[in-house]
Design an enzyme around this catalytic site. Structure first.
Site, PDB file in Angstrom:
ATOM      1  N   CYS A   1       0.850  -1.189   0.000  1.00 38.90           N
ATOM      2  CA  CYS A   1       0.000   0.000   0.000  1.00 38.90           C
ATOM      3  C   CYS A   1       0.886   1.239   0.000  1.00 38.90           C
ATOM      4  O   CYS A   1       1.859   1.332   0.732  1.00 38.90           O
ATOM      5  CB  CYS A   1      -0.948   0.085   1.183  1.00 38.90           C
ATOM      6  SG  CYS A   1      -2.128  -1.245   1.265  1.00 38.90           S
TER       7      CYS A   1
ATOM      8  N   TRP B   1      -2.648  -2.675  -1.764  1.00 38.93           N
ATOM      9  CA  TRP B   1      -2.361  -4.103  -1.924  1.00 38.93           C
ATOM     10  C   TRP B   1      -3.282  -4.794  -0.931  1.00 38.93           C
ATOM     11  O   TRP B   1      -3.111  -4.639   0.288  1.00 38.93           O
ATOM     12  CB  TRP B   1      -0.897  -4.398  -1.627  1.00 38.93           C
ATOM     13  CG  TRP B   1      -0.507  -5.808  -1.949  1.00 38.93           C
ATOM     14  CD1 TRP B   1      -0.153  -6.298  -3.171  1.00 38.93           C
ATOM     15  CD2 TRP B   1      -0.418  -6.911  -1.034  1.00 38.93           C
ATOM     16  NE1 TRP B   1       0.135  -7.643  -3.080  1.00 38.93           N
ATOM     17  CE2 TRP B   1      -0.017  -8.045  -1.773  1.00 38.93           C
ATOM     18  CE3 TRP B   1      -0.645  -7.063   0.326  1.00 38.93           C
ATOM     19  CZ2 TRP B   1       0.169  -9.290  -1.201  1.00 38.93           C
ATOM     20  CZ3 TRP B   1      -0.469  -8.313   0.910  1.00 38.93           C
ATOM     21  CH2 TRP B   1      -0.064  -9.414   0.138  1.00 38.93           C
TER      22      TRP B   1
ATOM     23  N   ASN C   1      -2.201   1.552   5.738  1.00 35.26           N
ATOM     24  CA  ASN C   1      -1.297   0.515   5.242  1.00 35.26           C
ATOM     25  C   ASN C   1      -1.009  -0.410   6.406  1.00 35.26           C
ATOM     26  O   ASN C   1      -0.726   0.064   7.505  1.00 35.26           O
ATOM     27  CB  ASN C   1       0.009   1.166   4.748  1.00 35.26           C
ATOM     28  CG  ASN C   1       1.061   0.133   4.388  1.00 35.26           C
ATOM     29  OD1 ASN C   1       0.736  -1.001   4.044  1.00 35.26           O
ATOM     30  ND2 ASN C   1       2.325   0.516   4.476  1.00 35.26           N
ATOM     31  N   GLY C   2      -1.074  -1.717   6.190  1.00 34.83           N
ATOM     32  CA  GLY C   2      -0.752  -2.664   7.262  1.00 34.83           C
ATOM     33  C   GLY C   2      -1.932  -3.565   7.573  1.00 34.83           C
ATOM     34  O   GLY C   2      -2.896  -3.647   6.800  1.00 34.83           O
TER      35      GLY C   2
ATOM     36  N   GLU D   1      17.766 -17.168  -8.451  1.00 32.90           N
ATOM     37  CA  GLU D   1      17.309 -15.808  -8.775  1.00 32.90           C
ATOM     38  C   GLU D   1      16.758 -15.754 -10.208  1.00 32.90           C
ATOM     39  O   GLU D   1      15.742 -15.113 -10.465  1.00 32.90           O
ATOM     40  CB  GLU D   1      18.476 -14.814  -8.574  1.00 32.90           C
ATOM     41  CG  GLU D   1      18.237 -13.397  -9.045  1.00 32.90           C
ATOM     42  CD  GLU D   1      17.074 -12.677  -8.354  1.00 32.90           C
ATOM     43  OE1 GLU D   1      16.471 -13.241  -7.441  1.00 32.90           O
ATOM     44  OE2 GLU D   1      16.760 -11.554  -8.787  1.00 32.90           O
TER      45      GLU D   1
ATOM     46  N   GLU E   1       8.040 -14.505 -11.243  1.00 33.45           N
ATOM     47  CA  GLU E   1       7.292 -13.346 -10.761  1.00 33.45           C
ATOM     48  C   GLU E   1       6.822 -12.404 -11.858  1.00 33.45           C
ATOM     49  O   GLU E   1       5.790 -11.770 -11.697  1.00 33.45           O
ATOM     50  CB  GLU E   1       8.036 -12.597  -9.647  1.00 33.45           C
ATOM     51  CG  GLU E   1       9.289 -11.880 -10.029  1.00 33.45           C
ATOM     52  CD  GLU E   1       9.893 -11.127  -8.823  1.00 33.45           C
ATOM     53  OE1 GLU E   1      11.112 -10.920  -8.846  1.00 33.45           O
ATOM     54  OE2 GLU E   1       9.170 -10.737  -7.908  1.00 33.45           O
TER      55      GLU E   1
ATOM     56  N   LYS F   1      12.908 -14.616 -11.053  1.00 37.88           N
ATOM     57  CA  LYS F   1      12.554 -13.521 -11.975  1.00 37.88           C
ATOM     58  C   LYS F   1      11.502 -13.992 -12.967  1.00 37.88           C
ATOM     59  O   LYS F   1      10.548 -13.286 -13.256  1.00 37.88           O
ATOM     60  CB  LYS F   1      13.796 -13.032 -12.752  1.00 37.88           C
ATOM     61  CG  LYS F   1      14.799 -12.228 -11.960  1.00 37.88           C
ATOM     62  CD  LYS F   1      14.372 -10.816 -11.602  1.00 37.88           C
ATOM     63  CE  LYS F   1      13.676 -10.731 -10.291  1.00 37.88           C
ATOM     64  NZ  LYS F   1      14.354 -10.613  -9.084  1.00 37.88           N
TER      65      LYS F   1
ATOM     66  N   ARG G   1       3.951  -0.039  -4.827  1.00 34.24           N
ATOM     67  CA  ARG G   1       3.741  -0.660  -3.523  1.00 34.24           C
ATOM     68  C   ARG G   1       2.454  -1.479  -3.472  1.00 34.24           C
ATOM     69  O   ARG G   1       2.215  -2.228  -2.520  1.00 34.24           O
ATOM     70  CB  ARG G   1       3.697   0.404  -2.433  1.00 34.24           C
ATOM     71  CG  ARG G   1       4.963   1.220  -2.335  1.00 34.24           C
ATOM     72  CD  ARG G   1       4.863   2.245  -1.245  1.00 34.24           C
ATOM     73  NE  ARG G   1       4.891   1.617   0.054  1.00 34.24           N
ATOM     74  CZ  ARG G   1       5.971   1.464   0.793  1.00 34.24           C
ATOM     75  NH1 ARG G   1       7.128   1.919   0.367  1.00 34.24           N
ATOM     76  NH2 ARG G   1       5.917   0.885   1.964  1.00 34.24           N
TER      77      ARG G   1
ATOM     78  N   LYS H   1       5.857  -4.212  -4.086  1.00 35.84           N
ATOM     79  CA  LYS H   1       7.301  -4.024  -3.937  1.00 35.84           C
ATOM     80  C   LYS H   1       7.765  -4.228  -2.494  1.00 35.84           C
ATOM     81  O   LYS H   1       8.714  -4.943  -2.244  1.00 35.84           O
ATOM     82  CB  LYS H   1       7.660  -2.606  -4.421  1.00 35.84           C
ATOM     83  CG  LYS H   1       9.145  -2.295  -4.379  1.00 35.84           C
ATOM     84  CD  LYS H   1       9.870  -3.018  -5.477  1.00 35.84           C
ATOM     85  CE  LYS H   1      11.352  -2.733  -5.488  1.00 35.84           C
ATOM     86  NZ  LYS H   1      12.078  -3.782  -6.243  1.00 35.84           N
TER      87      LYS H   1
ATOM     88  N   HIS I   1      19.469 -36.378  -7.567  1.00 33.57           N
ATOM     89  CA  HIS I   1      18.720 -36.858  -6.398  1.00 33.57           C
ATOM     90  C   HIS I   1      17.218 -36.675  -6.572  1.00 33.57           C
ATOM     91  O   HIS I   1      16.477 -36.759  -5.606  1.00 33.57           O
ATOM     92  CB  HIS I   1      19.207 -36.130  -5.137  1.00 33.57           C
ATOM     93  CG  HIS I   1      20.654 -36.388  -4.845  1.00 33.57           C
ATOM     94  ND1 HIS I   1      21.107 -37.587  -4.337  1.00 33.57           N
ATOM     95  CD2 HIS I   1      21.761 -35.615  -5.039  1.00 33.57           C
ATOM     96  CE1 HIS I   1      22.435 -37.534  -4.207  1.00 33.57           C
ATOM     97  NE2 HIS I   1      22.846 -36.350  -4.633  1.00 33.57           N
TER      98      HIS I   1
HETATM   99  C1  AGP Z   1      12.291  -9.762  -5.864  1.00 35.29           C
HETATM  100  O1  AGP Z   1      12.228  -9.603  -7.226  1.00 35.29           O
HETATM  101  C2  AGP Z   1      11.096  -9.609  -5.096  1.00 35.29           C
HETATM  102  N1  AGP Z   1      10.124  -8.803  -5.583  1.00 35.29           N
HETATM  103  C3  AGP Z   1      11.132  -9.969  -3.625  1.00 35.29           C
HETATM  104  O2  AGP Z   1      11.518 -11.302  -3.556  1.00 35.29           O
HETATM  105  C4  AGP Z   1      12.022  -9.125  -2.681  1.00 35.29           C
HETATM  106  O3  AGP Z   1      13.369  -9.316  -2.969  1.00 35.29           O
HETATM  107  C5  AGP Z   1      11.687  -9.496  -1.224  1.00 35.29           C
HETATM  108  O4  AGP Z   1      10.336  -9.235  -0.977  1.00 35.29           O
HETATM  109  C6  AGP Z   1      12.563  -8.786  -0.223  1.00 35.29           C
HETATM  110  O5  AGP Z   1      12.390  -7.399  -0.267  1.00 35.29           O
HETATM  111  P1  AGP Z   1      13.412  -6.421   0.433  1.00 35.29           P
HETATM  112  O6  AGP Z   1      14.737  -6.594  -0.213  1.00 35.29           O
HETATM  113  O7  AGP Z   1      12.840  -5.057   0.217  1.00 35.29           O
HETATM  114  O8  AGP Z   1      13.442  -6.796   1.879  1.00 35.29           O
END
Ligand code: AGP
Length: 622
Positions: A2, A81, A107-108, A491, A498, A495, A33, A617, A514
């Site tokens: 949010c 959000w 927010n929260g 990673e 997501e 990517k 956000r 984010k 395994h």
């Molecule tokens: C990465 O592409 C993400 N959107 C997510 O995994 C992110 O890295 C994670 O939420 C941690 O966020 P931060 O680094 O702001 O703590």
């Protein structure tokens, strides 16, 4: 999660840009956000006007265009959000109370909202939405009446009844000279103007108007008027905020000619690494990490490091483990923040907790850091966001200087976190005499060459984009790596998941036999992150064998290898070469093709690269 923005200005100030314009500009910048819905409320001529709409900010803009709002010089705005209640118009913020004279955004998560709601319902209150926010709005309204129309006091009294995490902003038609906010475990900063003041979830909410800001502490209420910022604690005692200047400008948070923020941020990476390395040595070339605030003697006596982070930041933490253990000879554990505090970890005052967070607001990581502090550990944050909560609550901070990262998928922050972790490792090795100064100098010299090498990878990006376009219909992609290539593989998979919504998994190449090798079928795309042939010989040879193993079972193998590595050619459908560097530094280069690949593939599929579905984010809920 949010985005929240608040504004108040003198009429002549407001007439320069319009309160609504300030709020909408703030929401545009904060939309990363959360983008389930957006809304604004302004106060003018003794009434609150409100517009809110589900979906992205664009929907709200159309709504306002269809039904324009009256001129105002005070207001609040929200981009959501969803947590409580579906992402529809009704649950969008603001929420109104007190005969529609009070507007509240949040927010929260208010954890005791059900109990509070039940109590309010029993006194005859009715609710228009399914949100926890409306409960807060009703409470503020009740206190507003009881205090004879004091919005600051009403906010303070309501905040004391709430449990969980919240930033709340409120405006009231009967007290139109102020915006009042409160915060607990959720971000909020104040922007300082001349004849106008601002509130934002982070500084990007007002960066177009001011770079002067004030940090708030935990459990505080702030009241902004046109010429004052008054802070009190939840117990009513007066408090002072910490002033700071934002060291980047509005242009840094724009797309800079690229189609998406993610593309721009991938291309920002040479600078992100360069800036993170900047100014870390003294005249004699010795590392000096000024912001560290932990006594060097204490760092010498650390017996164990635990790295805490989530998502991409946790993969940076895994790279850090390989480097720090190798250079410093101290055991390093890496743990997902949300798992850490529920397993009774063994921590004492010789444990150093290193948290990695781009936003500095990730609730899982914040809670884990707090828990570790309570257990007596020393805490150090590696963070990209100045003034955010995690570094503020940690004993020490090492800032990454990647600049604002807007795309939900993290790219440049990842490389900057890895760079900062290397600096930390080298600094500790220097303090503890684990590496000769000459060795440290050599690694630093190689690190300083990395930005130019990332640029070379970026310059060759078209080859990767072409492959991404060809592979747009792939239902699943696997990624393999060993040693520091393992977190890079994970990673690469994250990517793709997501932003391209493709099933993807990253595996340790040695783990393949395994179980996961059973997934390999004719045509299954497998990316392999190949270690340097100049590192440990056995490592490179083992990965080449792994490539052969999957290829023999029909996989379409795509390798990311060091320039000149001829061994992979016969077993790869395509090879992406990255320039040579020290084996431990390779993630700073091998990650880049995987980012470009995911970004191009998501764009090819027509997805919103910067704002993927279901995500936000900053994850400020647990
Ligand atoms: C990465 O592409 C993400 N959107 C997510 O995994 C992110 O890295 C994670 O939420 C941690 O966020 P931060 O680094 O702001 O703590």
């Amino acid at each position: 999660m949010c985005g929240i923005v608040g504004y108040i200005g003198l009429p002549e100030k407001t007439s320069q840009h319009g309160a609504l314009d300030v709020l909408l500009e703030g929401l545009r910048r904060l939309e990363y956000r959360g983008y389930d819905s957006a809304g604004v409320a302004t106060v003018a001529s003794g009434t609150v006007s409100m517009r809110k709409k589900s979906g992205k900010l664009a929907n709200l803009l159309s709504e306002i265009e269809a039904e324009p709002m009256t001129e105002a010089s005070v207001g609040i705005g929200h981009t959501r959000w969803a947590t409580h209640g579906a992402p529809n118009d009704l649950n969008a913020h603001p929420h109104l109370a007190d005969g529609d004279k009070l507007a509240v955004i949040h927010n929260g998560i208010i954890e005791n909202f059900a109990q509070l709601k039940a109590k309010l319902v029993s006194t005859g209150e009715t609710f228009a939405s399914e949100t926890d926010t409306e409960v807060a709005a009703k409470l503020i309204a009740q206190h507003f009446t009881a205090t004879g129309g004091d919005l600051t006091e009403a906010m303070r009294l309501a905040a004391n009844q709430l449990e969980g995490a919240f930033t709340l902003l409120a405006v009231h038609a009967d007290q139109p000279d102020r915006v009042v906010a409160s915060r607990r475990n959720s971000p909020l900063v104040v922007g300082l103007g001349d004849g106008e003041n601002f509130l934002g979830s982070d500084v990007s909410g007002f960066i177009d108007f001011t770079r002067e800001a004030v940090e708030l502490e935990q459990d505080q209420v702030v009241t902004i008027t046109t010429d004052d910022v008054a802070i009190i604690n939840f117990d009513g005692s007066p408090a002072e905020g910490k002033r700071f200047s934002v060291n980047w400008d509005a242009a840094a948070a724009e797309k800079g000619g690229f189609g998406t923020f993610m593309e721009k941020e991938i291309h920002d990476q040479p600078k992100a690494v360069e800036d993170t390395l900047l100014g870390r040595t003294d005249a004699s070339g010795r590392l000096v990490l000024d912001e560290l605030r932990i006594d060097p003697e204490e760092l010498k006596n650390i017996s164990k490091i635990i790295v805490l982070a989530c998502g991409t930041s946790a993969y940076a933490g895994m790279v850090a483990k390989y480097a720090i253990e190798h250079w410093v000879r101290v055991p390093v554990e890496v743990e997902l923040s949300h798992e850490f505090r529920y397993r009774d970890p063994i921590i004492d005052d010789s444990t150093l907790i290193v948290s990695l967070s781009q936003s500095g607001e990730t609730m899982d990581t914040l809670m884990a850091v707090r828990y570790a502090k309570e257990q007596g550990a020393r805490t150090l944050a590696i963070c990209n966001t100045n003034g955010s909560t995690i570094p503020r609550e940690s004993d020490a901070v090492l800032y990454t200087h990647a600049g604002p990262e807007i795309a939900v998928a993290s790219t440049k922050a990842f490389l900057a976190q890895i760079t900062a972790s290397y600096l930390l490792g080298l600094y500790m090795a220097q303090l503890r005499g684990k590496l000769f100064q000459g060795e440290i100098d050599d690694i630093l010299a190689d690190l300083h060459k990395i930005p130019g090498k990332i640029q070379e990878v970026l310059d060759g990006g078209e080859q990767i984009r072409e492959l991404a376009r060809e592979m747009a219909q792939a239902p699943s992609v696997l990624f393999l790596g060993r040693h520091v290539g393992y977190p890079v593989a994970m990673e690469g998979a994250l990517k793709l998941k997501e932003i391209a919504y493709i099933h993807a998994e990253g595996f340790a190449a040695g783990e393949l036999k395994h179980g996961p090798i059973a997934l390999i079928d004719q045509g299954q795309p497998v990316f392999v992150v190949v270690p340097s042939p100049h590192g440990r010989d056995s490592l490179h040879a083992k990965v080449v064998s792994n490539i052969q193993e999957v290829r023999a079972r029909g996989a379409k193998t795509i390798t990311v290898a060091e320039a000149g590595d001829a061994d992979v050619v016969d077993y790869s459908e395509q090879v992406f070469y990255v320039p040579e560097t020290q084996p431990l530094l390779m993630p700073l280069l091998t990650t880049v093709p995987l980012q470009i690949f995911a970004c191009a593939l998501a764009a090819e599929k027509g997805y919103d690269v910067d704002q993927p579905r279901n995500l936000a984010k900053s994850v400020t809920v647990e």
